[in-house]
Design an enzyme around this catalytic site. Structure first.
Site, PDB file in Angstrom:
ATOM      1  N   ASP A 119       0.866  -1.177   0.000  1.00 37.18           N
ATOM      2  CA  ASP A 119       0.000   0.000   0.000  1.00 37.18           C
ATOM      3  C   ASP A 119       0.906   1.232   0.000  1.00 37.18           C
ATOM      4  O   ASP A 119       1.768   1.370   0.870  1.00 37.18           O
ATOM      5  CB  ASP A 119      -0.874  -0.019   1.265  1.00 37.18           C
ATOM      6  CG  ASP A 119      -2.250   0.545   1.020  1.00 37.18           C
ATOM      7  OD1 ASP A 119      -2.328   1.612   0.390  1.00 37.18           O
ATOM      8  OD2 ASP A 119      -3.242  -0.058   1.470  1.00 37.18           O
ATOM      9  N   ASP A 141      -2.936   4.683  -2.385  1.00 39.17           N
ATOM     10  CA  ASP A 141      -3.952   5.319  -1.549  1.00 39.17           C
ATOM     11  C   ASP A 141      -4.318   6.709  -2.090  1.00 39.17           C
ATOM     12  O   ASP A 141      -3.432   7.520  -2.377  1.00 39.17           O
ATOM     13  CB  ASP A 141      -3.353   5.450  -0.144  1.00 39.17           C
ATOM     14  CG  ASP A 141      -4.374   5.823   0.904  1.00 39.17           C
ATOM     15  OD1 ASP A 141      -5.272   5.009   1.154  1.00 39.17           O
ATOM     16  OD2 ASP A 141      -4.268   6.929   1.468  1.00 39.17           O
ATOM     17  N   GLU A 170      -6.342   4.172  -6.051  1.00 37.80           N
ATOM     18  CA  GLU A 170      -7.650   4.420  -5.415  1.00 37.80           C
ATOM     19  C   GLU A 170      -8.132   5.781  -5.905  1.00 37.80           C
ATOM     20  O   GLU A 170      -7.532   6.811  -5.599  1.00 37.80           O
ATOM     21  CB  GLU A 170      -7.493   4.427  -3.889  1.00 37.80           C
ATOM     22  CG  GLU A 170      -8.836   4.525  -3.180  1.00 37.80           C
ATOM     23  CD  GLU A 170      -8.732   4.943  -1.716  1.00 37.80           C
ATOM     24  OE1 GLU A 170      -9.680   4.695  -0.970  1.00 37.80           O
ATOM     25  OE2 GLU A 170      -7.707   5.532  -1.325  1.00 37.80           O
ATOM     26  N   HIS A 211     -11.239  -2.537   3.274  1.00 35.03           N
ATOM     27  CA  HIS A 211     -11.204  -2.207   4.700  1.00 35.03           C
ATOM     28  C   HIS A 211     -11.984  -0.932   5.032  1.00 35.03           C
ATOM     29  O   HIS A 211     -12.074  -0.566   6.203  1.00 35.03           O
ATOM     30  CB  HIS A 211      -9.743  -2.056   5.134  1.00 35.03           C
ATOM     31  CG  HIS A 211      -9.068  -0.922   4.415  1.00 35.03           C
ATOM     32  ND1 HIS A 211      -8.823  -0.964   3.056  1.00 35.03           N
ATOM     33  CD2 HIS A 211      -8.640   0.285   4.837  1.00 35.03           C
ATOM     34  CE1 HIS A 211      -8.263   0.169   2.687  1.00 35.03           C
ATOM     35  NE2 HIS A 211      -8.137   0.952   3.746  1.00 35.03           N
ATOM     36  N   ASP A 212     -12.481  -0.234   4.028  1.00 34.48           N
ATOM     37  CA  ASP A 212     -13.268   0.987   4.262  1.00 34.48           C
ATOM     38  C   ASP A 212     -14.762   0.758   4.048  1.00 34.48           C
ATOM     39  O   ASP A 212     -15.560   1.671   4.269  1.00 34.48           O
ATOM     40  CB  ASP A 212     -12.834   2.097   3.285  1.00 34.48           C
ATOM     41  CG  ASP A 212     -11.403   2.546   3.483  1.00 34.48           C
ATOM     42  OD1 ASP A 212     -10.926   2.524   4.622  1.00 34.48           O
ATOM     43  OD2 ASP A 212     -10.759   2.916   2.476  1.00 34.48           O
TER      44      ASP A 212
HETATM   45  C1  NOJ Z   1      -8.040   5.576   1.886  1.00 34.14           C
HETATM   46  C2  NOJ Z   1      -7.798   4.386   2.751  1.00 34.14           C
HETATM   47  O1  NOJ Z   1      -8.341   3.258   2.127  1.00 34.14           O
HETATM   48  C3  NOJ Z   1      -8.410   4.699   4.089  1.00 34.14           C
HETATM   49  O2  NOJ Z   1      -8.458   3.582   4.932  1.00 34.14           O
HETATM   50  C4  NOJ Z   1      -7.640   5.823   4.705  1.00 34.14           C
HETATM   51  O3  NOJ Z   1      -8.283   6.239   5.889  1.00 34.14           O
HETATM   52  C5  NOJ Z   1      -7.564   7.022   3.762  1.00 34.14           C
HETATM   53  N1  NOJ Z   1      -7.292   6.662   2.414  1.00 34.14           N
HETATM   54  C6  NOJ Z   1      -6.472   7.957   4.207  1.00 34.14           C
HETATM   55  O4  NOJ Z   1      -5.220   7.364   3.986  1.00 34.14           O
END
Ligand code: NOJ
Length: 543
Positions: A98, A199, A241, A315-316
């Site tokens: 990541d 990210d 992302e 994970h989000d």
């Molecule tokens: C996206 C990540 O997937 C998330 O978990 C994170 O809080 C934010 N970016 C900030 O890095």
């Protein structure tokens, strides 16, 4: 399009904190992952995307990095990391790291220096601005609630943080930042990793003074430079992302001719159950027609031009079986149905840990039972704005990030076999019924269905490269499509609801066999079929 190894790969995302604890401190770690490589091999995946394992004070569970070239103490050491890369490689599994370079932790030495004085050599590594009329420079908001500007007494200026105030944004307008990031990326590439998940990479071209955050004008120039200076001459997978991506934007990132990324994560499908123009917490029910239209658009518009990533979870995000399936009576059927329709589209599928055993959302009673900074900040923000506790908790139960972060459920033993210490976040109490040991034993489990889907991808090029045709676009209950390549055709027909329904084929097919279903016996005759709740059938047609 030139063929790439990652076109036929399946990626498994590990959130290390919650995967497997090998030293009983209640926190997952690298040795825990090494212990479970054989499990991942059994599932059949080719790549692990490892959420951040770098040194971090954990304000946002590792997405706030204080040293990119060191490992978080709770997770292990650099020797453990090297061993993970080499043992995974030996088993034919690549490790994708990541890459979090929109921001660092406020404990990163660059930021510690940067905040010392206005003329510190690291000042321009971050985004500092003078107050405007004794207040924030402008109205930019943090994704984690409140202003994106934090005042620093020491030097009388504000610094920018699009996430928590302990995650200051790097200043990508400073070429020195590029150099530092590229050196760090090469450090990891030299270790033999399989690529990077990037990210919030769409934010690095931001122009804060114009309140432009996503898709800034220099974004693609930066990515082409990054490609040339780092991974461009390695055969790796890169996935960005990119929350606001449309197919047009996705092609800018992943058209192979442009030398940027392999693919991006787009979030259009994932945003369909939130009220338009509002936040993810402002819920609305999913309309299947919208979901089909979004997939249809992405499948057809990227075909032959760029590459899709396919995912329901990370994970989000909340657990898909609770979100758009049925995590009670039809948990198994609906989890398999959702997996089937996703995995047989064109693109690289991503499985998030626990998805393969049908792990569900969790309902903790109190806000203090939650760990996630986004959830906690939102709770307090909305309480102060007059929302009721019940209403906010309903949003958290539906969308909160801790739904995905409860520890992996390995067995029915204490704490689900994740740890014999005290887990950093409580397990979902359903681990006694839903766990890996049980799933491996039961030949009809969700796990074995995922395993078969992965096998099919390896076996049938039509799944990787076939064209895509959405069928019955206006059917409000059924998700159906076909894939075609040379003399091979697949038909995927799925009931997206908990009611029975029927499906009418418009074409006649002579030679049809069933490749996969989620019920014991499904109909082979292809004129009209009766579908049971969440029934999904994959037909192979000889043309
Ligand atoms: C996206 C990540 O997937 C998330 O978990 C994170 O809080 C934010 N970016 C900030 O890095």
């Amino acid at each position: 399009m030139e063929k790439k190894w990652w076109h036929k790969s399946v990626v498994y995302q590990i959130y290390p904190r919650s995967f497997m604890d090998s030293n009983q401190d209640g926190i997952g770690d690298l040795n825990g992952i090494i212990e479970k490589l054989d499990y991942l091999k059994l599932l059949g995946i080719d790549v692990i995307w490892l959420s951040p394992v770098y040194k971090s004070p954990n304000d946002d569970n590792g997405y706030d990095i204080s040293d990119y070239c060191d490992i978080m103490e709770e997770f292990g050491t650099m020797e453990d990391m090297d061993r993970l890369i080499s043992e995974a490689n030996d088993k034919g599994i690549k490790i994708v790291m990541d890459l979090v370079v929109n921001h660092t932790s406020d404990e990163h030495p660059w930021f510690i220096e940067s905040r010392k004085s206005k003329d510190n050599p690291y000042r321009e590594y971050y985004v500092w601005r003078d107050p405007v009329q004794n207040a924030e420079p402008n109205g930019l908001q943090s994704v984690f609630s409140g202003s994106a500007w934090e005042f620093d007494e020491e030097t009388g200026q504000y610094f920018l943080h699009l996430f928590s105030k302990r995650q200051p944004d790097l200043n990508w307008e400073n070429p020195k930042v590029h150099e530092e990031v590229y050196n760090m990326m090469n450090f990891w590439l030299d270790k033999g990793i399989g690529g990077f998940r990037m990210d919030v990479i769409d934010l690095i071209g931001k122009l804060p003074d114009q309140e432009i955050t996503g898709n800034g004008p220099k974004l693609h120039q930066y990515l082409q430079e990054m490609n040339a200076k780092t991974f461009g001459n390695h055969d790796v997978l890169t996935v960005g992302e990119t929350w606001g991506a449309t197919p047009e934007i996705a092609k800018l990132y992943s058209d192979p001719e442009r030398n940027e990324l392999s693919m991006v994560f787009q979030f259009e499908h994932i945003s369909l159950d939130q009220q338009e123009g509002k936040e993810k917490w402002d819920l609305k029910p999913l309309n299947l027609l919208d979901l089909k239209a979004v997939f249809n658009k992405w499948q057809t518009q990227l075909d032959g031009k760029a590459w899709n990533s396919l995912f329901w979870n990370n994970h989000d995000l909340p657990r898909i079986v609770s979100r758009w399936g049925n995590d009670q009576e039809y948990r198994k059927e609906s989890a398999k149905m959702l997996a089937t329709i996703l995995h047989l589209m064109q693109g690289t599928p991503y499985i998030y840990q626990g998805e393969e055993i049908g792990m569900t959302n969790v309902r903790f009673d109190k806000i203090t039972d939650y760990d996630d900074i986004e959830t906690r900040n939102m709770y307090h923000d909305r309480i102060s704005k007059g929302y009721s506790h019940e209403e906010i908790m309903e949003s958290i139960y539906t969308k909160g990030r801790d739904n995905a972060r409860t520890p992996m459920q390995w067995s029915e033993s204490e704490h689900g076999g994740f740890t014999s210490g005290t887990p950093w976040l409580s397990l979902n109490p359903n681990f006694k019924e839903i766990n890996v040991a049980e799933s491996i034993k039961d030949q009809s489990s969700i796990f074995h269905h995922y395993r078969k889907l992965i096998e099919l991808r390896k076996q049938f090029p039509v799944i990787v490269y076939g064209s895509f045709d959405m069928l019955a676009e206006d059917d409000e209950n059924v998700f159906a499509y076909s894939r075609e390549l040379e003399d091979e055709k697949l038909l995927i027909v799925a009931n997206f609801t908990s009611n029975k329904t029927t499906f009418q084929f418009t074409e006649q097919y002579e030679d049809a066999t069933i490749l996969l279903t989620n019920y014991e016996a499904s109909g082979v005759q292809l004129d009209s079929i009766n579908l049971r709740p969440y029934e999904a059938i994959v037909y192979k047609i000889k043309l």
